[in-house]
Design a protein around this motif. Sequence first.
Motif, PDB file in Angstrom:
ATOM      1  N   SER A   1       0.627   4.108   0.483  1.00 22.28           N
ATOM      2  CA  SER A   1       0.395   5.107   1.609  1.00 22.28           C
ATOM      3  C   SER A   1       0.515   4.813   3.121  1.00 22.28           C
ATOM      4  N   GLU A   2       1.069   3.546   3.152  1.00 24.71           N
ATOM      5  CA  GLU A   2       1.446   3.332   4.708  1.00 24.71           C
ATOM      6  C   GLU A   2       2.331   2.246   4.528  1.00 24.71           C
TER       7      GLU A   2
ATOM      8  N   ASN B   1       0.970  -1.225  -0.057  1.00 24.64           N
ATOM      9  CA  ASN B   1      -0.012   0.058  -0.043  1.00 24.64           C
ATOM     10  C   ASN B   1       0.891   1.229   0.081  1.00 24.64           C
TER      11      ASN B   1
HETATM   12  C1  LIG Z   1      -3.866   2.260   2.365  1.00 20.20           C
HETATM   13  O1  LIG Z   1      -3.658   2.968   3.209  1.00 20.20           O
HETATM   14  C2  LIG Z   1      -4.267   4.067   3.642  1.00 20.20           C
HETATM   15  C3  LIG Z   1      -3.692   4.851   4.685  1.00 20.20           C
HETATM   16  O2  LIG Z   1      -3.481   4.007   5.987  1.00 20.20           O
HETATM   17  C4  LIG Z   1      -5.824   3.406   4.099  1.00 20.20           C
HETATM   18  O3  LIG Z   1      -6.571   4.491   4.006  1.00 20.20           O
HETATM   19  C5  LIG Z   1      -6.192   2.556   2.504  1.00 20.20           C
HETATM   20  O4  LIG Z   1      -7.211   1.966   2.932  1.00 20.20           O
HETATM   21  C6  LIG Z   1      -5.077   1.436   2.278  1.00 20.20           C
HETATM   22  N1  LIG Z   1      -5.444   0.788   1.033  1.00 20.20           N
HETATM   23  C7  LIG Z   1      -5.775  -0.416   0.888  1.00 20.20           C
HETATM   24  C8  LIG Z   1      -6.054  -0.863  -0.343  1.00 20.20           C
HETATM   25  O5  LIG Z   1      -5.508  -1.269   1.841  1.00 20.20           O
END
Ligand SMILES: *[C@@H]1O[C@H](CO)[C@@H](O)[C@H](O)[C@H]1NC(C)=O
Length: 251
Positions: free
Chosen positions: A101-102, A99
């Motif tokens: 963004s994390e 992911n």
């Molecule tokens: C990816 O991480 C973000 C922030 O933590 C979260 O909001 C999002 O749902 C995640 N996406 C997936 C596909 O897990």
Amino acid sequence: MERGFVLLVAALTVYVASGVQGTGHLSFANDTQVNITQAGCGVTKLCVATPDGCDPTGNTSCLFLSVIASTPVAPNGTDLSVELRGDSMGYVAMGLTANASEGTTMLFICAQNSTDNGTFFFQTMQRNNTDDALSPTETRVTEIRGLVKNNVIQCEFNIPDLNATNTRSSHATTFTILLGTGSFDGNTPGPFNISLNSGSLNLADPASNIATTPAPNVTMTTSNTTSGSSAAVHPHAVLLLSVLTLSVMTA
Ligand SMILES: *[C@@H]1O[C@H](CO)[C@@H](O)[C@H](O)[C@H]1NC(C)=O
Ligand SMILES: *[C@@H]1O[C@H](CO)[C@@H](O)[C@H](O)[C@H]1NC(C)=O
Ligand SMILES: *[C@@H]1O[C@H](CO)[C@@H](O)[C@H](O)[C@H]1NC(C)=O
Ligand SMILES: *[C@@H]1O[C@H](CO)[C@@H](O)[C@H](O)[C@H]1NC(C)=O
Ligand SMILES: *[C@@H]1O[C@H](CO)[C@@H](O)[C@H](O)[C@H]1NC(C)=O
Ligand SMILES: *[C@@H]1O[C@H](CO)[C@@H](O)[C@H](O)[C@H]1NC(C)=O
Ligand SMILES: *[C@@H]1O[C@H](CO)[C@@H](O)[C@H](O)[C@H]1NC(C)=O
Ligand SMILES: *[C@@H]1O[C@H](CO)[C@@H](O)[C@H](O)[C@H]1NC(C)=O
Ligand SMILES: *[C@@H]1O[C@H](CO)[C@@H](O)[C@H](O)[C@H]1NC(C)=O
Ligand SMILES: *[C@@H]1O[C@H](CO)[C@@H](O)[C@H](O)[C@H]1NC(C)=O
């Protein structure tokens, strides 16, 4: 015994020369042949590129990646075979993450050392997806081949036994691919500037991005593939690399 000593010195030299990290996890191929084309995209290999569908053999700017992933056999990870081509006076890199963004991204960097006449070199780094910070890691990478011609960096490498078990509930070959570039000051790579985020893809399925892409892109990719294979024939005047030196030293 004397031979063992020479090898030890050689290994130490390589380690010291890299400065930032050990290089024992990297191994280079003997032949520096690098030939990255669109042949097989969507059929035998998964391809992503920006601009969309660009030809890695063409003479316009093109950040191109192809991946072939084996089906993992538990408890081992998948084996990846990677081709990467891009335009940079610093580095081009492939990131693999669950992911973007994390958590973290595994970053595979193909670079040219501008303070050493654009010599090719390879590094693995970990990127913190929260604050973009890069730190050295020692992911095992084999069969590394690289080629630098002016601002075009091409490389091929294998990632054996890629470990995807960290917090993974989905398919073990499912990753988000990030492609990008960055600067390189002679010692450390600058920030990873992402220009492509593939979204979640099954790397083991060469067509996994085609199925989810809107129709116009599919047609574009197909036509480009046809012209790509004929354009692939033109010969390059190439600058071969000091990779050989490294492989001799570590052999
Ligand atoms: C990816 O991480 C973000 C922030 O933590 C979260 O909001 C999002 O749902 C995640 N996406 C997936 C596909 O897990
Ligand atoms: C490197 O080349 C030598 C001789 O040319 C060969 O014996 C060896 O198997 C090669 N190694 C690799 C990793 O291809
Ligand atoms: C590069 O690969 C393509 C297809 O894989 C092949 O047709 C072409 O001859 C190769 N070019 C060189 C210079 O090896
Ligand atoms: C490079 O591209 C330009 C147009 O973009 C073209 O005129 C030129 O012939 C190309 N050169 C080669 C070597 O393909
Ligand atoms: C897993 O990897 C190890 C080390 O590379 C190898 O010895 C073993 O045979 C592999 N197991 C399977 C099931 O592929
Ligand atoms: C880049 O080249 C300089 C000058 O030769 C050298 O000191 C430095 O170690 C090289 N960096 C890498 C990562 O190879
Ligand atoms: C870089 O290339 C030039 C010309 O080929 C050569 O004179 C110079 O010694 C090279 N520098 C290094 C650090 O290899
Ligand atoms: C990533 O950076 C954030 C913010 O600086 C920090 O809280 C977090 O611990 C870092 N994660 C890792 C895995 O280093
Ligand atoms: C994969 O990574 C996890 C978590 O980082 C670790 O516990 C596990 O031992 C690793 N597996 C292999 C085969 O390296
Ligand atoms: C990042 O890349 C984009 C093009 O992909 C470029 O416009 C931008 O200037 C780059 N940013 C940095 C900080 O290098």
